[in-house]
Design a protein around this motif. Structure first.
Motif, PDB file in Angstrom:
ATOM      1  N   LEU A 186       0.849  -1.175   0.000  1.00 20.41           N
ATOM      2  CA  LEU A 186       0.000   0.000   0.000  1.00 20.41           C
ATOM      3  C   LEU A 186       0.898   1.243   0.000  1.00 20.41           C
ATOM      4  CD1 LEU A 186      -2.881   1.152   0.206  1.00 20.41           C
ATOM      5  CD2 LEU A 186      -2.604   1.117   2.694  1.00 20.41           C
ATOM      6  N   ILE A 214       1.916   5.028   0.231  1.00 15.83           N
ATOM      7  CA  ILE A 214       1.387   6.158   0.990  1.00 15.83           C
ATOM      8  C   ILE A 214       1.871   7.491   0.424  1.00 15.83           C
ATOM      9  CG2 ILE A 214       1.220   7.225   3.260  1.00 15.83           C
ATOM     10  CD1 ILE A 214      -0.208   4.558   3.030  1.00 15.83           C
ATOM     11  N   SER A 215       3.168   7.627   0.181  1.00 12.80           N
ATOM     12  CA  SER A 215       3.678   8.927  -0.240  1.00 12.80           C
ATOM     13  C   SER A 215       5.026   8.782  -0.937  1.00 12.80           C
ATOM     14  CB  SER A 215       3.816   9.865   0.971  1.00 12.80           C
ATOM     15  OG  SER A 215       4.333  11.114   0.586  1.00 12.80           O
ATOM     16  N   PHE A 269       5.589   3.341   2.378  1.00  8.73           N
ATOM     17  CA  PHE A 269       4.503   2.418   2.058  1.00  8.73           C
ATOM     18  C   PHE A 269       4.413   1.348   3.140  1.00  8.73           C
ATOM     19  CE2 PHE A 269       8.367   1.197  -0.139  1.00  8.73           C
ATOM     20  CZ  PHE A 269       8.517  -0.127   0.188  1.00  8.73           C
ATOM     21  N   TRP A 270       3.332   0.607   3.094  1.00  7.45           N
ATOM     22  CA  TRP A 270       3.088  -0.497   4.037  1.00  7.45           C
ATOM     23  C   TRP A 270       3.126  -1.807   3.279  1.00  7.45           C
ATOM     24  CZ3 TRP A 270       1.187  -0.630   9.355  1.00  7.45           C
ATOM     25  CH2 TRP A 270       1.289   0.607   9.993  1.00  7.45           C
ATOM     26  N   TYR A 276       1.949  -5.709   3.621  1.00 12.62           N
ATOM     27  CA  TYR A 276       1.108  -6.674   4.328  1.00 12.62           C
ATOM     28  C   TYR A 276       1.436  -8.063   3.789  1.00 12.62           C
ATOM     29  CZ  TYR A 276      -1.680  -2.739   5.974  1.00 12.62           C
ATOM     30  OH  TYR A 276      -2.094  -1.579   6.576  1.00 12.62           O
ATOM     31  N   GLU A 332      -6.883   1.446  -6.622  1.00  9.54           N
ATOM     32  CA  GLU A 332      -6.815   1.874  -5.223  1.00  9.54           C
ATOM     33  C   GLU A 332      -5.591   2.732  -4.934  1.00  9.54           C
ATOM     34  OE1 GLU A 332      -6.836  -1.668  -2.931  1.00  9.54           O
ATOM     35  OE2 GLU A 332      -8.797  -2.356  -3.648  1.00  9.54           O
ATOM     36  N   GLU A 357      -6.265   6.042  -2.986  1.00 10.97           N
ATOM     37  CA  GLU A 357      -7.147   5.943  -1.830  1.00 10.97           C
ATOM     38  C   GLU A 357      -6.441   6.382  -0.558  1.00 10.97           C
ATOM     39  OE1 GLU A 357     -10.024   2.617   0.343  1.00 10.97           O
ATOM     40  OE2 GLU A 357      -8.952   2.145  -1.523  1.00 10.97           O
ATOM     41  N   TYR A 358      -5.163   6.012  -0.423  1.00  8.61           N
ATOM     42  CA  TYR A 358      -4.393   6.386   0.765  1.00  8.61           C
ATOM     43  C   TYR A 358      -3.170   7.240   0.421  1.00  8.61           C
ATOM     44  CZ  TYR A 358      -7.139   2.660   2.919  1.00  8.61           C
ATOM     45  OH  TYR A 358      -8.174   1.882   3.359  1.00  8.61           O
ATOM     46  N   PHE A 359      -2.986   7.554  -0.836  1.00 11.79           N
ATOM     47  CA  PHE A 359      -1.790   8.285  -1.233  1.00 11.79           C
ATOM     48  C   PHE A 359      -1.865   9.743  -0.773  1.00 11.79           C
ATOM     49  CE2 PHE A 359       0.850  10.714  -4.171  1.00 11.79           C
ATOM     50  CZ  PHE A 359       2.028   9.995  -4.125  1.00 11.79           C
ATOM     51  N   VAL A 360      -0.751  10.229  -0.231  1.00 10.57           N
ATOM     52  CA  VAL A 360      -0.642  11.605   0.247  1.00 10.57           C
ATOM     53  C   VAL A 360       0.275  12.352  -0.712  1.00 10.57           C
ATOM     54  CG1 VAL A 360       0.055  13.113   2.138  1.00 10.57           C
ATOM     55  CG2 VAL A 360      -0.989  10.891   2.629  1.00 10.57           C
TER      56      VAL A 360
END
Length: 425
Positions: free
Chosen positions: A60, A62-63, A78-79, A81, A193, A196-199
């Motif tokens: 995922l 993030i930035s 990023f994350w 999982y 997606e 969706e969580y990208f900054v």
């Protein structure tokens, strides 16, 4: 009596002891994790050694924190999982009040040794403290990652460039026959997606993310490729538009009337301004590049055109000054009024002679007046001739300057058309 019989019947019904086992602690006690901790940590948790353990991975983004042109590196956050099955940890939810998931400290469980090959900074990310365990034995762990990795950056279209950077997730010790990495999502799902969580940090935005599953040298690998685009508005306002304005002022110098010295001075000032912008550009571009970016060609061409404009102005001044040479004065002539105000020694002798001969004195005075009038006439004609020659010289310079200006304007237009085509605008 009836109350006693009712209690016995209730105790005999299925699920009568639920109030005593509806705790996650009972599941942990049933799994006996604490006593088997050393065994659960040592080896890959699979019962059939002929089949590899499947590690399902989801990333995922993030930035995008920074893209450093000088060092050819990109910093992202990023994350990760990871999901895998532990064959030795499972239970029947019906026996524990339908408890299907519990949370355990990850330190009690085996975790895959996943590494990022492109990492260049010393920043070893750690798995989150707790993991989720399902009744089927599926373990889900998460790891936030602050990654500084290498990326081959192409600055040919700077600042309208797009970059493609890749990150490889691989197990360092387990080969493909023991451990296989799989992606939970395909490329289309990840792109849907992506935001969706990208900054957004203001300079770079992602365009596309691709994931590929590969086997290289016997090791399973997940290759994530991100295509990012630079937001060029700041560079356009800070570098390109000021350069175009300086060049426009350089072209407008043509309309300064009959002041070539001021034109040259003003053009040199504009040339110093474009030099300052080139120094600012040097802070963004890498020190060495096999193929110079278009913006470097843009600045070098702009500076060359401005230098050419200065040389054109100097050429017009030189040709106009050498076109007409002043005529040499006749022998014996002197400036206006010189004959009236100054007296030569011969004149003094004549004056002395005039004292003794009145007639000769009158004749000599008339001769001097005639000569002075002749000299005044020649001086006036010479001044009129000079004014005429000056007018002709100015007209010639004006025509020559127009021809040079239109040639220069054509050259400027052709150069910028080529540059903007290369920039793909």
């Amino acid at each position: 009596m009836w109350l006693l019989l009712l209690c016995l019947v209730v105790d005999g019904l299925p699920g009568a002891s639920l109030y005593q086992t509806c705790k996650q602690y009972d599941v942990v006690e049933y799994l006996n994790i604490t006593e088997r901790e050393s065994l659960l940590l040592m080896t890959i948790p699979k019962s059939d050694w002929t089949k590899p353990l499947i590690i399902s991975v989801d990333v995922l983004f993030i930035s995008i924190l920074a893209v450093v042109e000088k060092t050819q590196t990109i910093t992202t956050y990023f994350w990760i999982y990871a999901l895998w099955k532990n064959d030795f940890l499972s239970w029947d939810p019906k026996q524990f009040c339908n408890i299907s998931h519990i949370t355990l400290p990850l330190s009690y469980l085996w975790t895959p040794d996943l590494y990022l090959l492109e990492q260049v900074a010393v920043n070893t990310p750690q798995w989150m403290t707790y993991a989720n365990l399902s009744h089927e034995g599926l373990v889900t762990a998460a790891r936030p990652t602050h990654l500084t990795s290498t990326c081959v950056l192409d600055f040919y279209y700077f600042p309208f460039d797009t970059q493609k950077c890749s990150v490889s997730l691989v197990s360092a010790m387990h080969r493909e026959r023991s451990l296989v990495l799989k992606s939970l999502k395909n490329s289309s799902d990840m792109n849907s997606e992506l935001f969706e969580y990208f900054v957004d940090n203001g300079e770079w935005i992602p365009l596309e993310v691709k994931v590929e599953e590969k086997i290289i040298n016997g090791y399973s690998r997940l290759l994530y490729t991100m295509v990012i685009q630079r937001q060029s508005s700041l560079y356009t306002l800070a570098l390109i538009l000021p350069s175009l304005c300086l060049l426009a002022l350089d072209l407008l110098c043509h309309f300064i009337p009959k002041s070539y010295n001021e034109k040259v001075g003003f053009k040199i000032t504009l040339l110093l301004g474009i030099s300052v912008l080139m120094l600012l550009l040097n802070d963004f571009l890498p020190a060495s590049s096999d193929n110079p970016p278009v913006i470097v060609i843009f600045f070098i061409g702009t500076m060359t055109l401005m230098c050419t404009g200065i040389l054109e102005t100097i050429l017009v001044m030189y040709i106009g000054g050498r076109m007409i040479k002043p005529e040499s004065t006749c022998t014996g002539t002197f400036p206006l009024y010189q004959g009236l105000l100054l007296k030569s020694p011969s004149k003094e002798i004549n004056l002395k002679e005039e004292e003794h001969s009145p007639e000769d004195g009158v004749l000599s005075s008339l001769e001097r007046i005639r000569r002075d009038v002749h000299l005044m006439r020649e001086q006036i004609l010479s001044m009129q001739s000079s004014d005429k020659l000056e007018t002709e010289r100015e007209n010639f310079q004006e025509k020559m300057e127009k021809v040079v200006f239109y040639c220069h304007l054509t050259l400027v237009s052709a150069f910028y058309i080529v540059v903007f085509v290369k920039w793909k605008w």
